[in-house]
Write an enzyme that holds these catalytic residues in place. Structure first.
Site, PDB file in Angstrom:
ATOM      1  N   SER A 105      35.627  69.842  60.325  1.00  8.69           N
ATOM      2  CA  SER A 105      35.204  70.794  59.083  1.00  8.69           C
ATOM      3  C   SER A 105      34.296  71.895  59.644  1.00  8.69           C
ATOM      4  CB  SER A 105      34.371  70.061  57.867  1.00  8.69           C
ATOM      5  OG  SER A 105      33.289  69.591  58.355  1.00  8.69           O
TER       6      SER A 105
ATOM      7  N   HIS B 180      27.626  72.491  55.171  1.00  8.35           N
ATOM      8  CA  HIS B 180      28.650  73.293  56.007  1.00  8.35           C
ATOM      9  C   HIS B 180      28.072  74.557  56.246  1.00  8.35           C
ATOM     10  CE1 HIS B 180      30.868  69.407  55.071  1.00  8.35           C
ATOM     11  NE2 HIS B 180      31.593  69.813  56.057  1.00  8.35           N
TER      12      HIS B 180
END
Length: 318
Positions: A79, A301
């Site tokens: 990711s 993230h």
């Protein structure tokens, strides 16, 4: 930074975030490490030029008759390669959460030296998912490689060492609810996993070389969530200080392992750095990663701005 007592637990917000982050996880370690491109081991934003952070002059090729040095580009990884802005989906398997703002797309769009992109990155990916079907659904990422692939970028390893477990511990979830120290609970496990990662990465590079023998390979390290030592924000102040220090140490070790494997196999690893705070503690319009998923990304993230910086670091390596 104030310490939490062993019986004090994170706030409901932190608990909710941890559950969301763990569910969405791919690799999102919590500290910075150095790149291998400069004499001091760092790539700074100021060195990357003015076109999406890419090297100055790279955009001058646009519209020219000059051949594209890397006409076939394949992006592999987890990711940290796949995500960016969750309001700009890039298609592919829904579970992969690929974004048009991830660094593969930003690199391909902004750097005229890079041609057609095949984005095989997928949130949650581990090393076995490069050669096998992820969750029984997502095709093996190496299926995208071909003998004529010219450029490969790779982000892998964070999930393999157990980042989800680290997040669960740091936020005292599940089996970690009552533990006094993540260092005491997990240090041996995570350290052993990092030590095991390097030979596994050697196998990854060998397989890439077999499938795409002429490809240039650039590996990306993991951008920081936590600020530098001595700095803090509300999120980090809700965690035990030693847990934050331990997380930084483990991430530095992870990035060192990623870098060593790339170098040992004749490739390069990159990580953008800057002389101002770009961690998840930075203001929303300056941060490269996010604790809470703001603005417009998954918790824990990279932001679209962080992905832009990573695209610039890759461009500088090329």
């Amino acid at each position: 930074m104030r310490m939490l007592t062993p019986h004090r637990r994170p706030s409901r917000l932190l608990t909710t975030l941890a559950l969301a982050a763990t569910a969405a996880l791919a690799a999102a370690p919590v500290a910075s490490a150095q790149s291998t491109l400069e004499a001091d081991g760092a790539i700074t934003v100021s060195s990357l030029g003015d076109t999406f952070g890419l090297p100055a002059g790279s955009s001058d090729l646009t519209g020219s008759l000059a051949p594209t040095p890397y006409p076939g580009y394949v992006a592999l990884g987890d990711s940290y390669a796949a995500l960016g802005d969750d309001t700009a989906p890039a298609g592919g398997p829904e579970s992969c959460d690929r974004s048009l703002a991830n660094y593969p797309h930003q690199l391909a769009d902004a750097d005229a030296r890079v041609g057609d992109l095949t984005d095989a990155s997928c949130g949650g990916a581990q090393i076995p998912d490069l050669t096998g079907r992820q969750d029984g659904v997502v095709p093996p990422q190496f299926d995208s490689l071909a003998p004529d692939t010219d450029l490969v970028t790779l982000s892998i390893g964070g999930n393999d060492i157990g980042f989800g477990t680290m997040v669960a511990c740091l936020t005292r979830q599940g089996d970690f609810e009552e533990i006094p120290s993540c260092r005491a609970a997990l240090d041996d496990e995570i350290t052993d996993a990092i030590a095991s990662l390097e030979p596994e990465l050697d196998g990854v590079y060998e397989a890439i070389g077999d499938a795409s023998p002429d490809a240039r390979v650039v590996t990306t390290q993991y951008m920081p969530l936590m600020p530098d030592e001595g700095e803090s924000c509300a999120f980090t102040e809700a965690l035990p200080e030693d847990d934050v220090d331990w997380a930084r140490e483990k991430t530095e070790q992870l990035n060192a392992a990623v870098d060593a494997a790339a170098t040992r196999n004749g490739h390069v690893s990159v990580l953008p750095t800057d002389d101002v705070d770009r961690s998840a503690c930075a203001p929303a319009d300056q941060r490269w990663t996010s604790f809470l998923g703001e603005p417009d990304t998954a918790p824990m993230h990279p932001t679209a701005l962080g992905q832009e910086a990573m695209a610039g670091a890759i461009g500088a390596a090329l």
